[in-house]
Design an enzyme around this catalytic site. Structure first.
Site, PDB file in Angstrom:
ATOM      1  N   ASP A  65      40.745  48.982  42.959  1.00 26.40           N
ATOM      2  CA  ASP A  65      39.904  49.549  41.978  1.00 26.40           C
ATOM      3  C   ASP A  65      40.633  50.202  40.865  1.00 26.40           C
ATOM      4  O   ASP A  65      40.213  50.542  39.632  1.00 26.40           O
ATOM      5  CB  ASP A  65      38.760  50.486  42.688  1.00 26.40           C
ATOM      6  CG  ASP A  65      37.519  49.697  42.893  1.00 26.40           C
ATOM      7  OD1 ASP A  65      37.148  48.887  41.831  1.00 26.40           O
ATOM      8  OD2 ASP A  65      36.886  49.631  43.935  1.00 26.40           O
ATOM      9  N   GLU A  96      34.341  50.783  37.786  1.00 26.99           N
ATOM     10  CA  GLU A  96      35.441  50.873  38.330  1.00 26.99           C
ATOM     11  C   GLU A  96      36.316  52.220  38.763  1.00 26.99           C
ATOM     12  O   GLU A  96      36.747  52.441  39.681  1.00 26.99           O
ATOM     13  CB  GLU A  96      36.681  50.166  37.640  1.00 26.99           C
ATOM     14  CG  GLU A  96      36.096  48.618  37.260  1.00 26.99           C
ATOM     15  CD  GLU A  96      35.817  47.764  38.237  1.00 26.99           C
ATOM     16  OE1 GLU A  96      35.688  47.985  39.463  1.00 26.99           O
ATOM     17  OE2 GLU A  96      35.483  46.635  38.080  1.00 26.99           O
ATOM     18  N   TYR A 103      35.869  56.113  47.351  1.00 33.80           N
ATOM     19  CA  TYR A 103      36.453  56.146  48.378  1.00 33.80           C
ATOM     20  C   TYR A 103      37.088  57.466  49.145  1.00 33.80           C
ATOM     21  O   TYR A 103      37.367  57.636  50.235  1.00 33.80           O
ATOM     22  CB  TYR A 103      37.656  55.047  48.384  1.00 33.80           C
ATOM     23  CG  TYR A 103      37.383  53.638  47.881  1.00 33.80           C
ATOM     24  CD1 TYR A 103      36.598  52.670  48.621  1.00 33.80           C
ATOM     25  CD2 TYR A 103      37.666  53.237  46.614  1.00 33.80           C
ATOM     26  CE1 TYR A 103      36.034  51.505  48.407  1.00 33.80           C
ATOM     27  CE2 TYR A 103      37.398  52.016  46.416  1.00 33.80           C
ATOM     28  CZ  TYR A 103      36.743  51.109  47.065  1.00 33.80           C
ATOM     29  OH  TYR A 103      36.295  49.969  46.713  1.00 33.80           O
ATOM     30  N   GLU A 164      38.216  40.811  41.753  1.00 37.68           N
ATOM     31  CA  GLU A 164      37.056  41.330  42.158  1.00 37.68           C
ATOM     32  C   GLU A 164      36.408  40.259  43.133  1.00 37.68           C
ATOM     33  O   GLU A 164      35.360  40.884  43.927  1.00 37.68           O
ATOM     34  CB  GLU A 164      36.277  41.304  40.803  1.00 37.68           C
ATOM     35  CG  GLU A 164      36.796  42.144  39.902  1.00 37.68           C
ATOM     36  CD  GLU A 164      35.788  42.900  38.779  1.00 37.68           C
ATOM     37  OE1 GLU A 164      35.522  41.980  38.344  1.00 37.68           O
ATOM     38  OE2 GLU A 164      35.858  43.925  38.516  1.00 37.68           O
TER      39      GLU A 164
HETATM   40 FE   LIG Z   1      35.304  47.791  41.673  1.00 44.15          FE
HETATM   41 FE   LIG Z   2      34.620  45.278  39.481  1.00 40.43          FE
END
Ligand SMILES: [Fe+2]
Ligand SMILES: [Fe+2]
Length: 331
Positions: A65, A96, A103, A164
């Site tokens: 990401d 993004e 996380y 993705e």
């Molecule tokens: Fe993403």
């Molecule tokens: Fe994405």
């Protein structure tokens, strides 16, 4: 002389851009609206092997990401036709960055700083993870120069769809698998939001890629398709090794690999091609994980209802932006 243009939303530039803009907006979320601290007991109950695999899965996702937010989307935006299309990509780029941060929101809740630092160190040195990032990045970096060919733009979009719709799923498997058994459920609510976003991103970028692909001669199409399959084979092989590395201690390797093939086929479909992987059965717990009541994986449906916190809305005033006044007051 270059003529600069303003984005004019009065007339849609194609028949899908407004729908994608609206859908992206409906799916907006931020990590701090969720409460992963509900998972602390669940985290403690997991075996050390599962905890390790979970940290690696999320560490790997963070790296991908980060790449997509800092390099993938910005490079692609510059070379895509249509100012409205660029706006949709800009919005996706911002999401993004939220994904990459989210996380950490989970990590910060369940793990110590030492553990977190160790996992980020692992992500920056793991061979297969670095290979994924390096391979995808090499297609993005081809857009760095003055005269970029349409083939290079097309292949950068292919790389983006591969990232993705294909490469994320070895990481998404574990949070979905655990949540399907009532473990780490609050954290998985965040993961499901990311999956819903990646789903719409893959479709949109895939459409942009198909539009370019359709302008090529049959000969060029064959050449690019062959290049795409070589890239995919390389990524697939690497993904198998990565899965062994992350999942063999918890005995989930073969199930994760099945899930990877399933999503590889989806990536191909986003690019307008036929599936090419044999998929017998994807673990139903993982597939059902995407369809629970509170989750809106189907990107045509409405915003998810599982918001946990009410946002504290603070309205800004003109004086909030008056740096000069603030500076004078400090002096
Ligand atoms: Fe993403
Ligand atoms: Fe994405």
């Amino acid at each position: 002389m270059k003529q600069f243009k303003a984005v004019n939303w009065n007339t849609p530039e194609n028949d899908y851009v407004e729908m994608f803009w609206e859908q992206n907006l409906k799916q907006f979320w931020i990590d701090t609206e969720y409460i992963p601290s509900k998972d602390i007991d669940s985290w403690k109950s997991l075996s050390p092997e599962l905890r390790e695999a979970y940290k690696k899965a999320l560490g790997g996702l963070t790296l991908l990401d980060t790449l997509q937010s800092h390099t993938g989307m910005p490079k692609v935006i510059d070379h895509i036709e249509g100012l409205q299309n660029k706006s949709v990509l800009s919005y996706m780029c911002m999401m993004e960055a939220i994904h990459a941060k989210s996380y950490s929101t989970i990590f910060t809740t369940v793990a110590s700083t030492t553990e977190i630092d160790a996992i980020f160190e692992w992500a920056s040195t793991n061979e297969q993870l670095q290979f994924k990032a390096k391979t995808i990045d090499s297609y993005y970096r081809k857009l760095d120069k003055e005269n970029v060919s349409k083939e290079e733009i097309y292949m950068a979009l292919v790389a983006s769809v591969m990232l993705e719709t294909f490469l994320f799923y070895s990481g998404f498997f574990l949070p979905l698998w655990l949540a399907g058994q009532g473990q780490m459920v609050a954290s998985c609510d965040i993961i499901k939001k990311i999956i819903a976003d990646e789903s719409i991103h893959g479709v949109f970028v895939g459409l942009l890629a198909q539009e370019i692909f359709n302008t090529f001669s049959e000969k060029k199409k064959e050449k690019l398709k062959a290049e795409l399959f070589i890239l995919m084979d390389m990524l697939y092989e690497n993904e198998m090794k990565y899965t062994d590395h992350v999942y063999s201690d918890v005995g989930l390797g073969s199930e994760v690999k099945e899930y990877i093939r399933y999503n590889g086929n989806k990536a191909l479909m986003n690019l307008g091609f036929e599936p090419r992987y044999e998929v017998s059965e994807v673990n139903p717990i993982v597939l059902n994980g995407l369809n629970v009541e509170t989750t809106q994986h189907d990107f045509f449906s409405k915003k998810s209802t599982n918001y946990e916190k009410t946002l504290e809305v603070v309205h800004l005033h003109d004086e909030d932006f008056d740096m000069k006044k603030e500076l004078e007051m400090e002096i």
